[in-house]
Design an enzyme around this catalytic site. Structure first.
Site, PDB file in Angstrom:
ATOM      1  N   THR A   1       0.843  -1.208   0.000  1.00  0.00           N
ATOM      2  CA  THR A   1       0.000   0.000   0.000  1.00  0.00           C
ATOM      3  C   THR A   1       0.875   1.255   0.000  1.00  0.00           C
ATOM      4  OG1 THR A   1      -1.753  -1.162   1.191  1.00  0.00           O
ATOM      5  CG2 THR A   1      -1.754   1.246   1.345  1.00  0.00           C
TER       6      THR A   1
ATOM      7  N   ASN B   1      -6.178  -8.924  -7.898  1.00  0.00           N
ATOM      8  CA  ASN B   1      -6.243  -9.707  -6.662  1.00  0.00           C
ATOM      9  C   ASN B   1      -7.523 -10.518  -6.549  1.00  0.00           C
ATOM     10  OD1 ASN B   1      -6.816  -6.778  -6.499  1.00  0.00           O
ATOM     11  ND2 ASN B   1      -7.719  -7.285  -4.530  1.00  0.00           N
TER      12      ASN B   1
ATOM     13  N   SER C   1       5.046  -6.486  -2.515  1.00  0.00           N
ATOM     14  CA  SER C   1       4.779  -6.706  -1.090  1.00  0.00           C
ATOM     15  C   SER C   1       5.229  -8.111  -0.713  1.00  0.00           C
ATOM     16  CB  SER C   1       3.278  -6.542  -0.820  1.00  0.00           C
ATOM     17  OG  SER C   1       3.015  -6.726   0.543  1.00  0.00           O
TER      18      SER C   1
ATOM     19  N   CYS D   1      -8.876  -6.801   1.418  1.00  0.00           N
ATOM     20  CA  CYS D   1      -8.580  -5.360   1.443  1.00  0.00           C
ATOM     21  C   CYS D   1      -9.699  -4.559   0.789  1.00  0.00           C
ATOM     22  CB  CYS D   1      -7.288  -5.071   0.704  1.00  0.00           C
ATOM     23  SG  CYS D   1      -5.927  -6.041   1.302  1.00  0.00           S
TER      24      CYS D   1
HETATM   25  N1  PLP Z   1      -2.119  -4.226  -4.301  1.00  0.00           N
HETATM   26  C1  PLP Z   1      -2.713  -5.411  -4.487  1.00  0.00           C
HETATM   27  C2  PLP Z   1      -3.054  -5.849  -5.867  1.00  0.00           C
HETATM   28  C3  PLP Z   1      -3.015  -6.223  -3.393  1.00  0.00           C
HETATM   29  O1  PLP Z   1      -3.624  -7.391  -3.585  1.00  0.00           O
HETATM   30  C4  PLP Z   1      -2.670  -5.782  -2.095  1.00  0.00           C
HETATM   31  C5  PLP Z   1      -3.023  -6.591  -0.910  1.00  0.00           C
HETATM   32  O2  PLP Z   1      -3.919  -7.403  -0.945  1.00  0.00           O
HETATM   33  C6  PLP Z   1      -2.033  -4.535  -1.961  1.00  0.00           C
HETATM   34  C7  PLP Z   1      -1.774  -3.791  -3.079  1.00  0.00           C
HETATM   35  C8  PLP Z   1      -1.637  -4.009  -0.622  1.00  0.00           C
HETATM   36  O3  PLP Z   1      -0.484  -4.655  -0.157  1.00  0.00           O
HETATM   37  P1  PLP Z   1      -0.149  -4.615   1.424  1.00  0.00           P
HETATM   38  O4  PLP Z   1      -1.085  -5.570   2.074  1.00  0.00           O
HETATM   39  O5  PLP Z   1       1.273  -5.032   1.520  1.00  0.00           O
HETATM   40  O6  PLP Z   1      -0.360  -3.206   1.860  1.00  0.00           O
END
Ligand code: PLP
Length: 395
Positions: free
Chosen positions: A73, A152, A200, A328
């Site tokens: 994020t 995702n 990540s 998320c």
């Molecule tokens: N971007 C995508 C496509 C994700 O699936 C996620 C988490 O599910 C994120 C960003 C955010 O990553 P983080 O959990 O490390 O903040």
């Protein structure tokens, strides 16, 4: 008692024991601050720089192009806000898609509230962006285009190399959120003309709470946090050494196993899909049939969308972890999923799905047990018992 089956790897992945072993010494009391000049500090600095090299290698990048952040994020926020802050916002235009993770979409909306003009590219029924839509949307004042490498929720891969080439030809920056894709499909910045790539660790069997942003040499960003000068002043805070070391090891393992794991997980996904077709013919695969993450299944059960949360609970009680919403998601429970709506599904159809995502420790035995347990869980749902329309064939 049978062990649990964890099929929710898009939400997060279990830490690989080899990653844990690499991290352990850095969690001990001897761990130093990488900015300290003494022995302990120098050891910590060496560990951070070694890990930076490992993460860089996953992308075919130069270590100097990798910045560690606290999450995927934060990497997305730094990419978008950092690229736009220095500009005249009201004269800037950015482009993203209707199916991005909130870490991108909400950041773009925040920029829009500050005067940036925002275009959301549509996707087709498989959740894919048509490059000709980008050609039509891009304009001389477009500063940045952000398109995720893999979605995702439905697992669809985007034609990011083509989208990046279109963007570069117009002189804009190209960012891709590769949080779901990195370590699962090859990404190499020698062939992919992206300027900014978010990663990540916890999606590739590394620790939670550590991310990275690839910043192509020559691309300048403004900081979004202010403090000490760590990470070239772009992520000022004491480095999370153990997590960074874990990320490095996770990236090295993913890079070493990427082709064999992709083949293994695609086969496992195929095994589940054909087993499902025999047992639950009503179920549909959402997302692209071929261009998708190797271990990713997103299933629709037309007419039974409202039952998905109950199905997840029934499966959980039977020992299986899957999901019926994105971990998320900013959408309220029971609300249509914006990604599915963007794919053209009706509000009713977009209300429910079952996401089944496999990972490094998923086995054929897990897949077969899941195929036995899913029809049982389906037949235990109140709506199935009443209506008998779910087409569950116990097996
Ligand atoms: N971007 C995508 C496509 C994700 O699936 C996620 C988490 O599910 C994120 C960003 C955010 O990553 P983080 O959990 O490390 O903040």
């Amino acid at each position: 008692m049978a062990s649990r089956i964890y099929f929710d790897h898009s939400a997060t992945t279990p830490l690989d024991p080899r990653v844990f072993s690499a991290m352990a010494p850095h969690l001990s009391s001897a761990a130093g601050n990488p900015s300290s000049p003494h022995h302990e500090g120098r050891q910590a600095r060496q560990a951070v720089e070694f890990a930076r090299g490992q993460v860089a290698e996953l992308l075919g990048a130069d270590p100097a192009e990798i910045l560690f952040t606290a999450s995927g994020t934060e990497a997305d926020n730094l990419a978008l806000l950092g690229a736009l802050r220095a500009r005249h916002l009201s004269e800037s235009h950015i482009i993203t898609t209707a199916i991005e993770h909130p870490a991108v979409l909400e950041t773009c909306r925040a920029l829009e509230r500050r005067g940036v003009s925002l275009t959301l590219l549509p996707v087709d029924g498989h959740a894919q962006v048509d490059p000709s839509a980008l050609c039509a949307a891009i304009r001389p004042e477009t500063r940045l285009v952000s398109v995720m490498a893999a979605n995702n929720l439905v697992g669809t891969l985007q034609p990011i190399a083509e989208l990046a080439a279109i963007t570069k030809a117009q002189g804009a920056l190209f960012h891709t959120d590769a949080v779901q894709a990195a370590g699962k499909i090859p990404l190499n910045v020698k062939y992919l003309p992206a300027d900014l790539i978010s990663l990540s660790a916890h999606k590739l069997h590394g620790p939670q709470g550590i991310g990275a942003l690839y910043v192509r040499g020559g691309v300048t960003l403004d900081p979004i946090l202010f403090g000490g000068g760590q990470e070239r002043g772009l992520r000022p805070a004491t480095e999370n050494v153990a997590a960074i070391v874990g990320f490095g090891m996770a990236a090295a393992l993913a890079a070493a196993e990427i082709h064999s794991e992709a083949a293994r997980l695609s086969a496992l996904r195929g095994r589940i899909l054909s087993g499902l077709r025999a047992r639950l013919p009503h179920a549909t695969l959402l997302g692209h049939p071929v261009e998708r993450l190797p271990g990713h299944l997103c299933l629709g059960f037309p007419g039974h969308e409202g039952d998905m949360p109950a199905l997840v609970i029934a499966l959980d009680e039977a020992g299986v972890a899957v999901s019926s919403s994105s971990a998320c998601s900013t959408a309220k429970a029971g609300a249509p999923a914006p990604v599915l709506q963007a794919m053209g599904l009706s509000a009713d159809r977009a209300r429910g799905f079952l996401r089944v995502t496999l990972g490094r420790f998923s086995t054929e035995r897990d897949a077969d047990r899941f195929l036995d347990l899913l029809p049982q869980a389906v037949s235990s749902l109140p709506s199935t018992r009443q209506a008998e329309t779910f087409s569950a064939t116990p097996g």
